[in-house]
Design a protein around this motif. Structure first.
Motif, PDB file in Angstrom:
ATOM      1  N   MET A 186       0.818  -1.213   0.000  1.00  0.00           N
ATOM      2  CA  MET A 186       0.000   0.000   0.000  1.00  0.00           C
ATOM      3  C   MET A 186       0.853   1.265   0.000  1.00  0.00           C
ATOM      4  O   MET A 186       0.386   2.332  -0.405  1.00  0.00           O
ATOM      5  N   SER A 187       2.096   1.155   0.440  1.00  0.00           N
ATOM      6  CA  SER A 187       2.950   2.345   0.494  1.00  0.00           C
ATOM      7  C   SER A 187       3.583   2.675  -0.858  1.00  0.00           C
ATOM      8  O   SER A 187       3.906   3.828  -1.125  1.00  0.00           O
ATOM      9  N   ILE A 188       3.761   1.665  -1.726  1.00  0.00           N
ATOM     10  CA  ILE A 188       4.459   1.922  -2.981  1.00  0.00           C
ATOM     11  C   ILE A 188       3.505   2.259  -4.127  1.00  0.00           C
ATOM     12  O   ILE A 188       3.880   3.010  -5.040  1.00  0.00           O
ATOM     13  N   THR A 189       2.271   1.751  -4.116  1.00  0.00           N
ATOM     14  CA  THR A 189       1.361   2.013  -5.227  1.00  0.00           C
ATOM     15  C   THR A 189      -0.074   1.698  -4.836  1.00  0.00           C
ATOM     16  O   THR A 189      -0.315   0.891  -3.922  1.00  0.00           O
ATOM     17  N   ARG A 190      -1.002   2.334  -5.563  1.00  0.00           N
ATOM     18  CA  ARG A 190      -2.422   1.997  -5.456  1.00  0.00           C
ATOM     19  C   ARG A 190      -3.004   1.652  -6.813  1.00  0.00           C
ATOM     20  O   ARG A 190      -4.221   1.597  -6.974  1.00  0.00           O
ATOM     21  N   ASN A 191      -2.128   1.417  -7.774  1.00  0.00           N
ATOM     22  CA  ASN A 191      -2.559   0.980  -9.096  1.00  0.00           C
ATOM     23  C   ASN A 191      -2.972  -0.490  -9.020  1.00  0.00           C
ATOM     24  O   ASN A 191      -2.168  -1.343  -8.631  1.00  0.00           O
ATOM     25  N   PRO A 192      -4.213  -0.837  -9.387  1.00  0.00           N
ATOM     26  CA  PRO A 192      -4.664  -2.238  -9.233  1.00  0.00           C
ATOM     27  C   PRO A 192      -3.844  -3.226 -10.044  1.00  0.00           C
ATOM     28  O   PRO A 192      -3.626  -4.363  -9.614  1.00  0.00           O
ATOM     29  N   TYR A 193      -3.371  -2.805 -11.229  1.00  0.00           N
ATOM     30  CA  TYR A 193      -2.600  -3.725 -12.050  1.00  0.00           C
ATOM     31  C   TYR A 193      -1.237  -4.016 -11.437  1.00  0.00           C
ATOM     32  O   TYR A 193      -0.752  -5.149 -11.487  1.00  0.00           O
ATOM     33  N   VAL A 194      -0.611  -3.000 -10.868  1.00  0.00           N
ATOM     34  CA  VAL A 194       0.671  -3.216 -10.192  1.00  0.00           C
ATOM     35  C   VAL A 194       0.472  -4.096  -8.960  1.00  0.00           C
ATOM     36  O   VAL A 194       1.281  -4.996  -8.684  1.00  0.00           O
ATOM     37  N   ILE A 195      -0.623  -3.852  -8.214  1.00  0.00           N
ATOM     38  CA  ILE A 195      -0.931  -4.696  -7.048  1.00  0.00           C
ATOM     39  C   ILE A 195      -1.136  -6.138  -7.483  1.00  0.00           C
ATOM     40  O   ILE A 195      -0.620  -7.082  -6.861  1.00  0.00           O
ATOM     41  N   TRP A 196      -1.901  -6.319  -8.573  1.00  0.00           N
ATOM     42  CA  TRP A 196      -2.115  -7.667  -9.110  1.00  0.00           C
ATOM     43  C   TRP A 196      -0.774  -8.331  -9.417  1.00  0.00           C
ATOM     44  O   TRP A 196      -0.541  -9.487  -9.056  1.00  0.00           O
ATOM     45  N   LEU A 197       0.085  -7.613 -10.141  1.00  0.00           N
ATOM     46  CA  LEU A 197       1.361  -8.186 -10.570  1.00  0.00           C
ATOM     47  C   LEU A 197       2.215  -8.585  -9.375  1.00  0.00           C
ATOM     48  O   LEU A 197       2.761  -9.699  -9.328  1.00  0.00           O
ATOM     49  N   LEU A 198       2.327  -7.696  -8.379  1.00  0.00           N
ATOM     50  CA  LEU A 198       3.161  -7.985  -7.218  1.00  0.00           C
ATOM     51  C   LEU A 198       2.617  -9.176  -6.425  1.00  0.00           C
ATOM     52  O   LEU A 198       3.385 -10.042  -5.978  1.00  0.00           O
ATOM     53  N   ILE A 199       1.293  -9.236  -6.257  1.00  0.00           N
ATOM     54  CA  ILE A 199       0.699 -10.342  -5.508  1.00  0.00           C
ATOM     55  C   ILE A 199       0.895 -11.662  -6.246  1.00  0.00           C
ATOM     56  O   ILE A 199       1.242 -12.692  -5.628  1.00  0.00           O
ATOM     57  N   CYS A 200       0.701 -11.670  -7.573  1.00  0.00           N
ATOM     58  CA  CYS A 200       0.861 -12.913  -8.334  1.00  0.00           C
ATOM     59  C   CYS A 200       2.302 -13.399  -8.301  1.00  0.00           C
ATOM     60  O   CYS A 200       2.555 -14.601  -8.155  1.00  0.00           O
ATOM     61  N   VAL A 201       3.255 -12.476  -8.432  1.00  0.00           N
ATOM     62  CA  VAL A 201       4.662 -12.870  -8.370  1.00  0.00           C
ATOM     63  C   VAL A 201       4.988 -13.441  -6.989  1.00  0.00           C
ATOM     64  O   VAL A 201       5.666 -14.472  -6.854  1.00  0.00           O
ATOM     65  N   VAL A 227      -6.662  -5.574  -1.832  1.00  0.00           N
ATOM     66  CA  VAL A 227      -7.314  -5.587  -3.138  1.00  0.00           C
ATOM     67  C   VAL A 227      -8.657  -4.876  -3.094  1.00  0.00           C
ATOM     68  O   VAL A 227      -9.079  -4.241  -4.073  1.00  0.00           O
ATOM     69  N   GLN A 228      -9.351  -4.953  -1.972  1.00  0.00           N
ATOM     70  CA  GLN A 228     -10.605  -4.215  -1.837  1.00  0.00           C
ATOM     71  C   GLN A 228     -10.360  -2.721  -1.873  1.00  0.00           C
ATOM     72  O   GLN A 228     -11.148  -1.966  -2.460  1.00  0.00           O
ATOM     73  N   ALA A 229      -9.256  -2.264  -1.290  1.00  0.00           N
ATOM     74  CA  ALA A 229      -8.958  -0.838  -1.242  1.00  0.00           C
ATOM     75  C   ALA A 229      -8.678  -0.261  -2.626  1.00  0.00           C
ATOM     76  O   ALA A 229      -8.914   0.927  -2.853  1.00  0.00           O
ATOM     77  N   VAL A 230      -8.193  -1.084  -3.548  1.00  0.00           N
ATOM     78  CA  VAL A 230      -7.907  -0.596  -4.902  1.00  0.00           C
ATOM     79  C   VAL A 230      -9.018  -0.952  -5.880  1.00  0.00           C
ATOM     80  O   VAL A 230      -8.853  -0.798  -7.090  1.00  0.00           O
TER      81      VAL A 230
END
Length: 361
Positions: A186-201, A227-230
């Motif tokens: 949450m500190s580095i980004t709130r872009n959902p696609y970036v969150i998706w990518l980081l979580i999947c990796v 994920v709810q927050a984004v």
């Protein structure tokens, strides 16, 4: 299934990889223990999760069939030349009716509440022994003892792996590593696609060293609020989560399905690990497709949207693994053609250069 593949001249590693990959569908198609745990932890309707996972699970199965067909063409594995005969099909169904009834009895008992999913394994084992020994008469007491010894060997190895994986999850929870990871995301980004990518990796990496149940129990309470927050739907997140868990069944050193299929195919871990790489890439492409469908409101409560988005999901998951390879091949061909043209121009210039120099002299 592995012996029948080996009889048809499938490579041992490839045969084991096919069976190991097919076994991952059990965590997607209902009744899925992972989806039940996810629903209990997040409060999402388990029935809704089952409805959302059913079509993607079936379509992934069809996609895997097409993928294996193409891989067989590439590897030069040819099926037996025989035409479909409905009469032969009915004869086979009549002979194997008791074996076909096994999954019906198991699923029927689970859904009716007669026994739990864990107890269903005992019911399946007892049913299989009775049918094999007293009906088909293909299983002898000696063969039963050999099967028990082989089962004990496989279960013992898997038990050690799962024990270490569970202990690792407990250590992570003790030191609050998942909470630190959530705060960092949450500190580095709130872009959902970036969150998706980081979580999947992250989940793909953790699948190599932690079993799927531990992942759901530990990481779902951490990632669900993120994920709810984004703006990502929790049902959508559940499907991608389970897809990443499927990858974990195929990645060593944990790779539960790999060890089971390795014993059945009688091949080395390195051989089956190399053969399963295309299937891992296939599942990664599915995760990419699921992430790309995020803005469409996929897997909502409206069945029309679910069906429509699953059709898109199926179309993309069949095309993505191969379109990239075809584009790369075309790009390589264009680069090679340009290089050959440049080389021809240079040769022509070298031929004309001496004559032009003599004219100047």
């Amino acid at each position: 299934m592995v012996p029948s593949l080996l009889e048809r001249k499938y490579p041992r590693g490839f045969a084991g990889a096919i069976v190991a990959t097919g076994g991952t569908l059990g965590v997607m198609i209902p009744p899925s223990i992972l989806l039940i745990l996810y629903g209990v932890i997040t409060g999402v309707s388990i029935t809704g999760l089952f409805m959302a996972a059913l079509l993607p699970g079936l379509l992934i199965g069809v996609g895997l069939i097409l993928f294996v067909h193409i891989m067989c063409r590439i590897k030069g594995v040819h099926a037996e030349e025989s035409r479909f005969n409905f009469a032969n099909l009915m004869v086979s169904v009549r002979r194997g009716i008791l074996a076909i009834l096994a999954p019906i009895i198991i699923l029927g008992g689970i859904y009716s509440g007669i026994f739990t999913p864990t107890e269903s394994a005992v019911v399946a084992a007892v049913y299989g022994i009775i049918v094999a020994m007293f009906v088909y008469k293909e299983l002898t007491p000696r063969g039963l003892w050999e099967s028990v010894k082989e089962t004990m060997s496989i279960t013992g190895r898997l038990g050690i792996i799962w024990a270490v994986s569970t202990a690792y999850g407990e250590v992570m929870a003790m030191y609050q590593i998942p909470s630190m990871l959530s705060e960092w995301l949450m500190s580095i980004t709130r872009n959902p696609y970036v969150i998706w990518l980081l979580i999947c990796v992250f989940l793909t990496f953790m699948g190599c060293i932690m079993n799927s149940i531990s992942q759901v129990i530990i990481f779902t309470p951490i990632f669900a609020p993120v994920v709810q927050a984004v703006g990502i739907d929790l049902v959508h997140f559940a499907i991608i989560f389970v897809l990443n868990a499927e990858i974990g069944f195929l990645t060593p050193p944990l790779g539960t399905n790999l060890f089971v299929a390795m014993d059945q195919a009688k091949c080395s871990l390195g051989e089956i690990s190399r053969a399963v790489i295309p299937f891992i890439l296939f599942h990664i492409s599915l995760c990419q497709t699921g992430i790309c469908l995020c803005p469409l409101g996929i897997l909502s409560n409206r069945m029309f949207e679910v069906f429509f988005c699953c059709l898109i999901f199926f179309h993309l998951q069949c095309i993505i693994p191969f379109c990239h390879f075809s584009r790369i091949r075309i790009l390589i061909q264009k680069i090679a053609e340009r290089r050959s043209k440049n080389q021809q121009k240079q040769k022509q210039e070298q031929k004309h250069f001496p004559s032009s120099a003599n004219q100047l002299l």
